[in-house]
Each structure stands twice: as C-alpha cells, then as structure tokens.
Design a protein around this motif. Structure first.
Motif, PDB file in Angstrom:
ATOM      1  N   ARG A 477     -19.058 -40.407 -28.698  1.00  7.87           N
ATOM      2  CA  ARG A 477     -18.683 -41.625 -28.165  1.00  7.87           C
ATOM      3  C   ARG A 477     -19.487 -42.530 -28.803  1.00  7.87           C
ATOM      4  O   ARG A 477     -20.931 -42.455 -28.597  1.00  7.87           O
ATOM      5  CB  ARG A 477     -18.610 -41.711 -26.853  1.00  7.87           C
ATOM      6  CG  ARG A 477     -17.559 -40.526 -26.265  1.00  7.87           C
ATOM      7  CD  ARG A 477     -17.411 -40.731 -24.715  1.00  7.87           C
ATOM      8  NE  ARG A 477     -17.021 -42.145 -24.209  1.00  7.87           N
ATOM      9  CZ  ARG A 477     -17.934 -42.918 -23.478  1.00  7.87           C
ATOM     10  NH1 ARG A 477     -19.198 -42.543 -23.240  1.00  7.87           N
ATOM     11  NH2 ARG A 477     -17.599 -44.027 -23.165  1.00  7.87           N
ATOM     12  N   GLU A 479     -20.653 -45.463 -27.684  1.00 11.03           N
ATOM     13  CA  GLU A 479     -21.423 -46.111 -26.556  1.00 11.03           C
ATOM     14  C   GLU A 479     -22.486 -45.208 -26.243  1.00 11.03           C
ATOM     15  O   GLU A 479     -23.595 -45.546 -26.101  1.00 11.03           O
ATOM     16  CB  GLU A 479     -20.601 -46.222 -25.563  1.00 11.03           C
ATOM     17  CG  GLU A 479     -19.504 -47.265 -25.561  1.00 11.03           C
ATOM     18  CD  GLU A 479     -18.123 -46.721 -25.651  1.00 11.03           C
ATOM     19  OE1 GLU A 479     -17.144 -47.196 -25.118  1.00 11.03           O
ATOM     20  OE2 GLU A 479     -18.012 -45.620 -26.669  1.00 11.03           O
ATOM     21  N   SER A 501     -14.741 -50.093 -27.057  1.00  7.22           N
ATOM     22  CA  SER A 501     -15.247 -48.385 -27.136  1.00  7.22           C
ATOM     23  C   SER A 501     -14.609 -47.769 -28.506  1.00  7.22           C
ATOM     24  O   SER A 501     -13.420 -48.104 -28.811  1.00  7.22           O
ATOM     25  CB  SER A 501     -14.731 -47.973 -25.847  1.00  7.22           C
ATOM     26  OG  SER A 501     -15.026 -48.639 -24.640  1.00  7.22           O
ATOM     27  N   ARG A 617     -10.967 -46.686 -28.950  1.00 10.07           N
ATOM     28  CA  ARG A 617     -10.796 -46.060 -27.384  1.00 10.07           C
ATOM     29  C   ARG A 617     -10.076 -47.311 -26.576  1.00 10.07           C
ATOM     30  O   ARG A 617     -10.680 -48.153 -26.406  1.00 10.07           O
ATOM     31  CB  ARG A 617     -11.947 -45.407 -26.738  1.00 10.07           C
ATOM     32  CG  ARG A 617     -12.249 -44.181 -27.493  1.00 10.07           C
ATOM     33  CD  ARG A 617     -13.697 -43.350 -26.840  1.00 10.07           C
ATOM     34  NE  ARG A 617     -13.033 -42.828 -25.633  1.00 10.07           N
ATOM     35  CZ  ARG A 617     -13.644 -43.212 -24.290  1.00 10.07           C
ATOM     36  NH1 ARG A 617     -14.381 -44.200 -24.330  1.00 10.07           N
ATOM     37  NH2 ARG A 617     -13.227 -42.681 -23.311  1.00 10.07           N
ATOM     38  N   GLU A 619      -9.821 -48.440 -22.923  1.00 15.87           N
ATOM     39  CA  GLU A 619     -10.250 -48.131 -21.477  1.00 15.87           C
ATOM     40  C   GLU A 619      -9.297 -48.182 -20.482  1.00 15.87           C
ATOM     41  O   GLU A 619      -8.162 -49.001 -20.525  1.00 15.87           O
ATOM     42  CB  GLU A 619     -11.379 -49.259 -21.172  1.00 15.87           C
ATOM     43  CG  GLU A 619     -12.520 -49.169 -22.161  1.00 15.87           C
ATOM     44  CD  GLU A 619     -13.503 -48.058 -21.992  1.00 15.87           C
ATOM     45  OE1 GLU A 619     -13.180 -47.296 -21.110  1.00 15.87           O
ATOM     46  OE2 GLU A 619     -14.058 -47.884 -23.076  1.00 15.87           O
TER      47      GLU A 619
END
Length: 619
Positions: A477, A479, A501, A617, A619
């Motif tokens: 990921r 983040e 993301s 991604r 959210e």
C-alpha cells in the motif's frame, strides 16, 4: 526326317536339336564349327555336361522355359572366343527343342551407333556438329545456326577452323578444342569438355560448353555438342558478386546503410530498378520505408508506409516466405489497386522487414530471380542482426562506462563525506568537548553523527545494488510505505500530503528507502519547515503511470536536474552522501524511470514512471 536333313545342313545359321533331356540329336555343319566339336562326339550327350560354361549363360533358363511352357524363346548371347553376338531361338515340340543361332554382331554394332546418335539427338537444343578424321565438318543440326552461326551450305565440308574463326574463338582456345578432338578420336578419352568464351551470331559475348564424344559412322568419328551457358555463367558471377556484397553489408553497423547497400546491389547486379526495403518500426508496429532505388522514387515519388494487414507487403512479411506475383492484376488485396506495377517479388528479411522489387510488365521474374533475391535478403538479414548485436554491445559498453564513472563518484563521496563525519567525531573526542560541541544540525550528537556515517555506508551499498535484480516483490500500500519512509527519514509526519491511495508491487525495503532518500533530500534543501505532496501520474492517458514527490524546499536549478541523479561529492543541491542518485538507482533496479523537474509554483518534483503494477485504490 532324312529328307529334311540336307536342307538343315544347308542352313547358314548354326542349328542343333535337343531331346527332352537336353541331349543332342542333331547338329548341322555351322553348329559343329561354332561349337568346335564333331557331331559324332555330341549326338546323345547332354548339352550341360559337354558345355558346362553355358550353365552360367541364358541358355538354361531359356531352354527350360521353352520346354516347360512349350513356347518359342529368343535371346541374345555374346560368344567371347569368337567376339561375336548371336541371337538364339529355341522352338519346342513334344520330342525336344530345335535351336537356331544367328550372328547378329553387325546389327548390334548398328544399334550401338544408333544409340550414340540418339544421345546426340537428346541435345537437339544444343549445336551438334560431326567431324571426320580430317577434322572436316560432316554435318550440323539446326541449332548450330542460332548458337554459333553458319549454315549447312557454309560449314559442311569445311575444316573445324572455319567454325572457330566464325565464332570469334581465341587462338589459344581453338588449340584446346583441337587437342580435345584428337584425344577423343584416337581413344585417349571417352569424352572431353571445355568451357570457353565465343561470339554469338548477334555479335554479343557468350560463354559456351563444348563437349566432344566419339561416334561410329561411315564417315564421322567425333561429335561436338555446344551449349550456350551464358545465363548459368552469369548466374554464377552474380552469386559470387552477392557474396562480395555480403562483405560490404557486414562492414556496416547502420541498418539504413545496410538496406541501401542491399537495394543498390539488387539494382546493379540483378537488374532490379524498382526496389525498396521496409523495416519494422517496433514501437508502433508498422513497416517503415528506409531505402529505395532511384527508379522507385522516380516512378512513385516515394515509398509508402505499411500498417498491419495492409497490402501484400505486410501479408508476405507476416507469412515469412518469399512470394513471386506474376500478374498483379489477378491478385487480391493490393495496397494500391491502381499500381502501374504488374509483377513483384516480395522477400521477408527475417523479422526485420521486407525487400520488394517490381516490374511494369507481367511475368518479368522467374525462379532464378527468386533464388538470387533470397540470397540477397538472407545476407541482409545476417548484416542487420550483426548490427543489432553491435548496437547492444555498444549500449552495454556505454552503460558499463557510465557505471564506472558513477562508481568512481561513489568512491569520492565515500572518501569525502565519511571522512568528514568521522573527523568531526574524532576532533570532538580529542578536545573533550562532547557535551558542548555542536554538529551541523543543532540536535545531533556523536551517536547521531555515527548513525549518519553508517547511513552513508548503507547508501553506498544500496547504490551498488543497482546492477543486480531487486529482491522479492510484494504488493504494497503506497500510504503504508510512505509512513514507514517518514519514520526512517528526518521528515515530520505532518509534512506529508498524500493525494490518492494506491497499491504497487515492489521490493518493500528498497522502495521505502527510495522514499526516505527523496524526503531527506527535500529536508536538506529546506531553510524552514518543508511540505511534501505525493500523488499519481499517468492515469489520465494510461501512459507511463507512476508517482510524483513534490516539495516546497529550495528548488534544484534546471541545469542540475540530471546532475543530481548521478553520485557527486560537489553537488550543493544534494544532502551528504549520494542523495537522489539513490532514488534513481532503486527506480532503475525495478525497471522504472526517474526524472527531476521543477514544480509549477517552485520546489522540486521527482517523478517515478513506468510502474506497471501501480493501481489506484478507491476508498
């Protein structure tokens, strides 16, 4: 029976009779002479016992077949002692066989002569000339006039020198012809063959194959068979020249120059004035024209580009085999239905491209042209592959040289930065001012400085790993990787702004170190608090997707954008150590691309592109 005996005795052929056990019952005088035995010695005796040598001849099989099947048989047999050929005929009856043997040597000789003459006739398309022992011409065939020149009325009865003079054969070659005729005539050789230049009836220079064989005729003793082999000789010359062209092709490492050599070789050697070569443009997938003859440019004003499934050129390239099109008006799928070309040969150059040659008339090419063009394109393919290999070698050499320069810079960085850090610690300890002495960063301690030195060594190790494959890649990921990089860097958590993301596949440790190094570079250039923005790029058009790292620290000048990506000890825009060179090294180890630019409103923008596994991604 007794009344017929005098008649049988008067038969000129050898005659004898055998009973069913193959015993002699009668022989005439000619048979006695032939067998060299009196009839009194042979009557009542078995033929095989008296003449055992006949067991290995055709007699037993022939006589048994006649007796068993009660059918006449006939066969020919050679009498070695008499050097005579006989024809044996056996007529069966219930009491035995009646056998006649006739001398057929003269007929056999005539048949041999006819067979020799027939062999000459087989070469009817060649010039056929027969000569007597005085080397005078006895006869010529119709092809002689078209190949050598001259007619029956002008040549028959003349000495062979008349023909050699008329054909423009050089004196030294005429002597060779004379020797060959003599060798055959006197029996020194069964045949002689020469290949000599001569002048054709139309005055052109030709190449002839002269064959001399003996013949048995009432007058002639030697036959000369002359074949025009100019085309074959020219073919061999062209093939030899093509091999010379190969040397020129292999001396070049420029694909366009190689194709130009191939096209002009085809034009000059093979008489192909309308020709061109197309190479595959791998990035866009079309065939791009790279070389053409003057005739092609004059006729068409330039050569077209061929996209996939567009025209015969692309079809042949994709099929991978040479194609001859005798009449384009009867062919479907033409790129230009109104083309003035009527016939074509299209030859793939391996997977590199194609060579095409055309003509304004149908049926202008034959299989010989196909063979020669196939040789040319095969040599061109080998030259292009060599050029590709040379280019790869040059690129690798250049990369090694660049790596050497970078490693030399690494050594300089290691020497200067590490020595500076360690000297600072040594001086502080010697003066016993550890508690009071301040390092370049106010909160640094000796331990911190040593950590920085250790980090420099890690940077060196990290940079050196650029030439090797990355470790196991796993899905990360973005983040989470940013959080870990902030924790390891000198950046505060509230200084990071993440726009989106995403996930990607990478070596976790090295990717986090990439981000950490980018963050520390921004901190080193900042005179105050720094803010860093991280976002995604390349998703709008789907090309070169990746991430950007944009800071608001003092910007790196445009003329130093490339410099900061290489290791240097004199770069004032980088932090101590290798700085952004580490970012580039880790990116390239992942097959990503790293660039440095300035932000729209200032600061420095680092982009890492071609991260093919990067996914946004939601959210």
């Amino acid at each position: 029976m007794t009344r017929s005996l005098p008649i049988v005795d008067r038969v000129t052929d050898a005659f004898f009779a055998l009973d069913t056990s193959f015993r002699f019952t009668y022989l005439n005088e000619r048979a006695e002479t032939l067998l060299k035995r009196d009839r009194g010695e042979l009557i009542g005796r078995v033929m095989w016992d008296e003449f055992p040598q006949t067991v290995e001849t055709q007699f037993p099989d022939g006589f048994h077949r006649a007796m068993d099947s009660q059918v006449p048989v006939s066969f020919e047999i050679y009498h070695t002692s008499l050097e005579t050929w006989f024809e044996a005929k056996a007529y069966p009856s219930s009491t035995g066989l009646s056998v006649y043997m006739r001398d057929v040597s003269e007929r056999r000789a005539q048949e041999t002569t006819l067979a020799q003459h027939a062999a000459v006739v087989e070469a009817i398309r060649d010039a056929v000339i027969t000569l007597d022992r005085n080397r005078e011409i006895v006869s010529i065939n119709g092809a002689t006039e078209s190949i050598i020149g001259g007619t029956q009325s002008t040549l028959v009865g003349e000495h062979i020198e008349t023909l050699t003079e008329q054909a423009g054969i050089a004196d030294e070659h005429a002597v060779e012809i004379g020797r060959a005729i003599t060798d055959v005539d006197v029996g020194n050789a069964d045949r002689r063959q020469l290949e000599l230049p001569y002048t054709g009836p139309d005055g052109t220079d030709r190449m002839g194959e002269f064959r001399f064989v003996p013949i048995e005729d009432t007058v002639a003793t030697v036959a000369a068979v002359i074949r025009d082999v100019t085309d074959q000789h020219e073919y061999d010359r062209v093939v030899t020249s093509l091999h010379e062209v190969t040397r020129w092709l292999l001396e070049s490492d420029d694909p366009e120059e190689i194709c130009a050599i191939a096209v002009h070789a085809g034009s000059d050697l093979l008489d192909l004035p309308i020709s061109g070569v197309w190479l595959l443009e791998e990035e866009h997938g079309y065939l791009e024209p790279v070389a053409g003859t003057a005739g092609a440019h004059d006729r068409f004003g330039g050569l077209p580009r061929f996209n996939p499934r567009e025209g015969l050129v692309w079809d042949v390239f994709e099929a991978g085999t040479v194609e001859l099109f005798d009449d384009l008006q009867s062919v479907d799928g033409l790129y230009n239905p109104d083309t003035p070309l009527r016939s074509e040969i299209i030859a793939p150059i391996g997977t590199h491209g194609v060579l095409m040659t055309g003509a304004l008339e149908p049926h202008s090419f034959d299989e010989t042209d196909v063979d020669l063009i196939s040789t040319l394109v095969e040599n061109t393919r080998a030259a292009l592959e060599r050029a590709d290999n040379e280019r790869v070698l040059r690129d690798r050499t250049a990369e090694l040289e660049r790596q050497t320069e970078r490693l030399e810079a690494v050594a300089e960085v290691l020497s200067s930065d590490l020595q500076r850090q360690l000297s600072a610690v040594a001086n502080a300890l010697e003066n016993e001012q550890v508690g009071e002495w301040e390092f370049p960063l106010a909160e640094d301690t000796v331990e911190t400085t040593l950590d920085r030195a250790e980090q420099l060594v890690d940077d060196i190790r990290e940079f050196a790993r650029n030439a090797t494959a990355v470790g196991t890649r796993s899905r990360l990921r973005l983040e989470s990787a940013i959080e870990d990089a902030v924790h390891e860097s000198r950046l505060t958590e509230d200084a990071i702004v993440v726009d989106a993301s995403a996930t990607l596949r990478a070596d976790p440790d090295r990717f986090i170190h990439l981000l950490e190094t980018a963050f520390d570079s921004a901190v080193a250039r900042a005179t105050d608090e720094v803010t860093i923005q991280i976002g995604l790029v390349g998703f709008e058009n789907g090309v070169g997707r990746g991430i950007f790292v944009l800071d608001d620290a003092e910007e790196i000048p445009p003329n130093a954008h490339d410099q900061v990506l290489d290791p240097t000890a004199d770069d004032n825009t980088a932090i101590d150590g290798l700085g952004l060179a580490i970012v580039r090294a880790i990116a390239e180890a992942h097959d990503w691309e790293c660039t440095v630019t300035n932000g729209t409103n200032g600061g420095t923008r680092i982009e890492i592109r071609n991260i093919t596994t990067l996914e946004r991604r939601l959210e």
